[in-house]
Scaffold this active site. Structure first.
Site, PDB file in Angstrom:
ATOM      1  N   PHE A 187       0.812  -1.218   0.000  1.00 21.41           N
ATOM      2  CA  PHE A 187       0.000   0.000   0.000  1.00 21.41           C
ATOM      3  C   PHE A 187       0.845   1.267   0.000  1.00 21.41           C
ATOM      4  O   PHE A 187       0.354   2.342  -0.341  1.00 21.41           O
ATOM      5  CB  PHE A 187      -0.934   0.009   1.231  1.00 21.41           C
ATOM      6  CG  PHE A 187      -0.252   0.376   2.520  1.00 21.41           C
ATOM      7  CD1 PHE A 187      -0.033   1.720   2.847  1.00 21.41           C
ATOM      8  CD2 PHE A 187       0.204  -0.596   3.409  1.00 21.41           C
ATOM      9  CE1 PHE A 187       0.622   2.060   4.025  1.00 21.41           C
ATOM     10  CE2 PHE A 187       0.856  -0.250   4.583  1.00 21.41           C
ATOM     11  CZ  PHE A 187       1.066   1.088   4.881  1.00 21.41           C
ATOM     12  N   CYS A 215       9.650   1.729   3.310  1.00 28.01           N
ATOM     13  CA  CYS A 215      10.595   0.639   3.584  1.00 28.01           C
ATOM     14  C   CYS A 215      11.999   1.186   3.760  1.00 28.01           C
ATOM     15  O   CYS A 215      12.886   0.485   4.208  1.00 28.01           O
ATOM     16  CB  CYS A 215      10.568  -0.375   2.462  1.00 28.01           C
ATOM     17  SG  CYS A 215      11.224   0.281   0.938  1.00 28.01           S
ATOM     18  N   GLU A 236       9.054  -4.222  12.947  1.00 31.70           N
ATOM     19  CA  GLU A 236       8.897  -3.083  12.033  1.00 31.70           C
ATOM     20  C   GLU A 236       7.606  -2.358  12.440  1.00 31.70           C
ATOM     21  O   GLU A 236       6.523  -2.939  12.355  1.00 31.70           O
ATOM     22  CB  GLU A 236       8.779  -3.576  10.579  1.00 31.70           C
ATOM     23  CG  GLU A 236       8.702  -2.440   9.599  1.00 31.70           C
ATOM     24  CD  GLU A 236       8.459  -2.893   8.152  1.00 31.70           C
ATOM     25  OE1 GLU A 236       7.811  -3.921   7.933  1.00 31.70           O
ATOM     26  OE2 GLU A 236       8.935  -2.189   7.244  1.00 31.70           O
TER      27      GLU A 236
HETATM   28  P1  NAD Z   1       1.661  -6.660   2.934  1.00 34.32           P
HETATM   29  O1  NAD Z   1       2.731  -7.688   2.953  1.00 34.32           O
HETATM   30  O2  NAD Z   1       0.598  -6.719   3.958  1.00 34.32           O
HETATM   31  O3  NAD Z   1       0.898  -6.681   1.518  1.00 34.32           O
HETATM   32  C1  NAD Z   1       1.596  -6.634   0.296  1.00 34.32           C
HETATM   33  C2  NAD Z   1       0.779  -7.353  -0.772  1.00 34.32           C
HETATM   34  O4  NAD Z   1       0.633  -8.729  -0.405  1.00 34.32           O
HETATM   35  C3  NAD Z   1      -0.626  -6.803  -0.967  1.00 34.32           C
HETATM   36  O5  NAD Z   1      -0.909  -6.761  -2.341  1.00 34.32           O
HETATM   37  C4  NAD Z   1      -1.512  -7.800  -0.230  1.00 34.32           C
HETATM   38  O6  NAD Z   1      -2.775  -7.935  -0.839  1.00 34.32           O
HETATM   39  C5  NAD Z   1      -0.738  -9.093  -0.334  1.00 34.32           C
HETATM   40  N1  NAD Z   1      -0.887  -9.944   0.863  1.00 34.32           N
HETATM   41  C6  NAD Z   1      -1.043  -9.528   2.149  1.00 34.32           C
HETATM   42  N2  NAD Z   1      -1.093 -10.591   2.972  1.00 34.32           N
HETATM   43  C7  NAD Z   1      -0.957 -11.691   2.200  1.00 34.32           C
HETATM   44  C8  NAD Z   1      -0.910 -13.086   2.474  1.00 34.32           C
HETATM   45  N3  NAD Z   1      -1.023 -13.549   3.710  1.00 34.32           N
HETATM   46  N4  NAD Z   1      -0.749 -13.933   1.431  1.00 34.32           N
HETATM   47  C9  NAD Z   1      -0.636 -13.476   0.175  1.00 34.32           C
HETATM   48  N5  NAD Z   1      -0.670 -12.159  -0.143  1.00 34.32           N
HETATM   49  C10 NAD Z   1      -0.825 -11.281   0.851  1.00 34.32           C
HETATM   50  O7  NAD Z   1       2.407  -5.237   2.943  1.00 34.32           O
HETATM   51  P2  NAD Z   1       1.755  -3.796   3.084  1.00 34.32           P
HETATM   52  O8  NAD Z   1       1.286  -3.621   4.483  1.00 34.32           O
HETATM   53  O9  NAD Z   1       0.829  -3.523   1.968  1.00 34.32           O
HETATM   54  O10 NAD Z   1       3.058  -2.880   2.831  1.00 34.32           O
HETATM   55  C11 NAD Z   1       3.957  -2.517   3.836  1.00 34.32           C
HETATM   56  C12 NAD Z   1       5.158  -3.435   3.876  1.00 34.32           C
HETATM   57  O11 NAD Z   1       5.833  -3.410   2.624  1.00 34.32           O
HETATM   58  C13 NAD Z   1       6.197  -2.992   4.906  1.00 34.32           C
HETATM   59  O12 NAD Z   1       6.674  -4.133   5.566  1.00 34.32           O
HETATM   60  C14 NAD Z   1       7.291  -2.355   4.057  1.00 34.32           C
HETATM   61  O13 NAD Z   1       8.574  -2.353   4.639  1.00 34.32           O
HETATM   62  C15 NAD Z   1       7.239  -3.216   2.835  1.00 34.32           C
HETATM   63  N6  NAD Z   1       7.842  -2.553   1.675  1.00 34.32           N
HETATM   64  C16 NAD Z   1       9.059  -3.005   1.261  1.00 34.32           C
HETATM   65  C17 NAD Z   1       9.699  -2.387   0.191  1.00 34.32           C
HETATM   66  C18 NAD Z   1      11.051  -2.861  -0.264  1.00 34.32           C
HETATM   67  O14 NAD Z   1      11.513  -2.432  -1.306  1.00 34.32           O
HETATM   68  N7  NAD Z   1      11.722  -3.711   0.496  1.00 34.32           N
HETATM   69  C19 NAD Z   1       9.069  -1.325  -0.482  1.00 34.32           C
HETATM   70  C20 NAD Z   1       7.804  -0.906  -0.040  1.00 34.32           C
HETATM   71  C21 NAD Z   1       7.201  -1.545   1.048  1.00 34.32           C
END
Ligand code: NAD
Length: 493
Positions: free
Chosen positions: A149, A281, A383
């Site tokens: 998101f 992130c 985190e």
């Molecule tokens: P999230 O892991 O909850 O969701 C990411 C995606 O995965 C979404 O599209 C969601 O629908 C899907 N998803 C969620 N739970 C799932 C599951 N159990 N099984 C399969 N798919 C699932 O992450 P978020 O809350 O949307 O984003 C924030 C996180 O993203 C933070 O941890 C942040 O550090 C990380 N992030 C990392 C980077 C990087 O480059 N390392 C960049 C941006 C964000």
């Protein structure tokens, strides 16, 4: 209420779904759209559409594919203000932050426009007498992008422009919390002249993702999100024979040396810890104040944190920091601050009590500083993903690097100092993939890999840059030999 549509085979439609999610404007805490959460049937429809479109798109010359992206870049530029407003409305970033989100994404489109050069292979003549060798890069087929998101434009744009430039077809599954900007990004690419089926957009949660991870026609998966989900995506995707790049969560350290320039360091640290409400992130969520650094820097930092204007972002340019993404996330961040205090952290600025006039239902947490952190505290391990800065105190650079290197994560790390020696030592020894020297958010730009280490990344080839091109292509090496008429022809003798 607005219902988020899917885009498959060039057609927009509201998918049939047993479940639906709600999209909020977090500044107001109000629902702005509903998103049907698709499952296996929608996934199969999208994958088949991408699979059918693949041969035609692959045969499209790389220059013609790049031309679609040139037109796309122009359309994105034309709609920057509209896209920034969309990001701010569904995510809560300030308008300047939202513009940064789209700007970084546009840079990725610009990079992908260089596809003809990026895809060029290598050759060597006379690998043996009269025998030549060359390598070419070919696309994989159907690729998938699953995005978080926190960067509604940039992260999707890390993925599909480059994948398409390389000749693949694509399915984007954006975060169900911020689907509206993704829809607009896809509409604009269709307007730029992308043929039907080459890019498809579907909405969903876990069931949708799991169907994508196991579909036999999917060749590669790009994922960005939290570490537990990144690990699940990597393990399940690779188990099913897919190429996977999965970027995960982070807890990035910022080392503060006593010789750091005060104003610039406070500015850099404020931006790193509280920019985008800490939902980055690459946020600098943990500072290590070395020697006298805390004495020089913390009073100013606390003043800045306490005076930041927190409020609605989409309609109020005076707000310096917006809300977090959901009410549940706000409650979790608040709870973690409480746990930190209970475990012995000194709360120098407390964002739990923030009140925002005119937006009583918004999902706000104010800038928070937790001092005197120890590595066994809950807030030191998890985190938090909110505007919370942890501060450790240490005596010297060696022990600070040692502490940072114990982190399970390794996305980014930064040092503020005027000592070239300290900066060099830090750059050499720190176990993180993106390093800042007097730069608080050293997020790699489009032409470099977005190079997370440790549990911040699962896979071999990162997003962006040449690693991105390598991820979305497979190499073919041809060894060739040609004969003069009659040469070596044993049957002609
Ligand atoms: P999230 O892991 O909850 O969701 C990411 C995606 O995965 C979404 O599209 C969601 O629908 C899907 N998803 C969620 N739970 C799932 C599951 N159990 N099984 C399969 N798919 C699932 O992450 P978020 O809350 O949307 O984003 C924030 C996180 O993203 C933070 O941890 C942040 O550090 C990380 N992030 C990392 C980077 C990087 O480059 N390392 C960049 C941006 C964000």
């Amino acid at each position: 209420m607005k219902v988020c549509r899917s885009f498959v085979g060039g057609e927009w439609f509201a998918a049939e779904a047993a479940e639906a999610g709600l999209v909020f404007n977090p500044s107001l805490g109000e629902v702005i759209a509903e998103v049907p959460l698709g499952g296996g049937e929608l996934v199969d429809q999208a994958v088949r559409s991408a699979h059918e479109a693949f041969p035609g798109w692959w045969e499209t010359p790389a220059v013609d594919r790049a031309n679609v992206l040139f037109r796309y870049k122009a359309l994105l530029e034309k709609h920057v203000d509209e896209l920034a407003l969309s990001i701010s409305t569904e995510h809560g970033k300030t308008i300047p932050e939202a513009r940064g989100d789209i700007r970084r994404g546009i840079q990725m489109v610009e990079y992908a426009c260089g596809a003809p050069a990026l895809l060029m292979g290598e050759s060597l003549e006379n690998v043996a007498r009269g025998i030549d060798c060359d390598s070419i890069r070919q696309p994989l087929g159907v690729c998938v992008g699953i995005t978080p998101f926190n960067f509604p434009a940039m992260v999707p744009l890390w993925m599909f422009p480059l994948a398409l430039a390389c000749g693949n077809t694509f399915i984007l599954k954006p975060s169900e919390k911020v689907p509206l900007t993704a829809i607009r990004l896809v509409e604009l690419l269709a307007e730029a002249g992308l043929p039907p089926g080459v890019l498809n957009l579907i909405h969903g949660g876990r069931a949708c993702v799991d169907a994508l991870l196991t579909h036999p026609l999917v060749r590669a998966i790009s994922f960005v999100g939290s570490t537990p989900v990144a690990r699940h995506i990597f393990e399940t995707g690779t188990h099913h024979g897919k190429r996977v790049q999965a970027a995960g969560g982070a807890k990035n350290f910022i080392l503060l040396m006593p010789d750091a320039t005060v104003n610039e360091t406070v500015r850099g640290l404020t931006e790193a810890a509280f920019g985008c409400a800490g939902e980055r992130c690459m946020s600098g969520s943990t500072a290590i104040a070395i020697g006298d650094a805390a004495k020089h820097l913390l009073p100013d930092l606390v003043n800045v944190a306490k005076s930041m204007r927190v409020g609605p972002t989409f309609n109020d340019p005076s707000s310096q920091m917006g809300p977090v993404i959901t009410a549940q996330h706000r409650d979790r961040v608040n709870e973690l601050i409480g746990v930190g205090a209970a475990e012995g952290a000194r709360v120098l600025a407390d964002g739990r009590s923030v009140k925002v006039a005119g937006a009583p239902k918004g999902f706000y947490v104010g800038p928070t500083i937790l001092d005197e952190i120890h590595s066994d505290m809950t807030v030191a391990r998890e985190e938090i993903f909110g505007p919370v800065l942890n501060v450790y105190r240490m005596d010297d650079l060696d022990s600070a690097i040692e502490l940072a290197n114990k982190s399970a994560y390794g996305n980014g790390a930064a040092i503020f100092t005027n000592s070239g020696r300290a900066a060099r030592e830090f750059k050499h020894r720190i176990r993180a993939g993106m390093v800042g020297i007097n730069v608080g958010v050293p997020a790699a730009m489009a032409f470099f890999p977005f190079s997370g280490w440790n549990e911040s990344f699962f896979g071999d080839l990162h997003l962006q840059g040449r690693e991105g091109v390598a991820f979305y292509t497979q190499q073919k090496v041809t060894t060739s030999r040609w004969f003069a008429p009659g040469e070596g022809d044993v049957w002609a003798r």
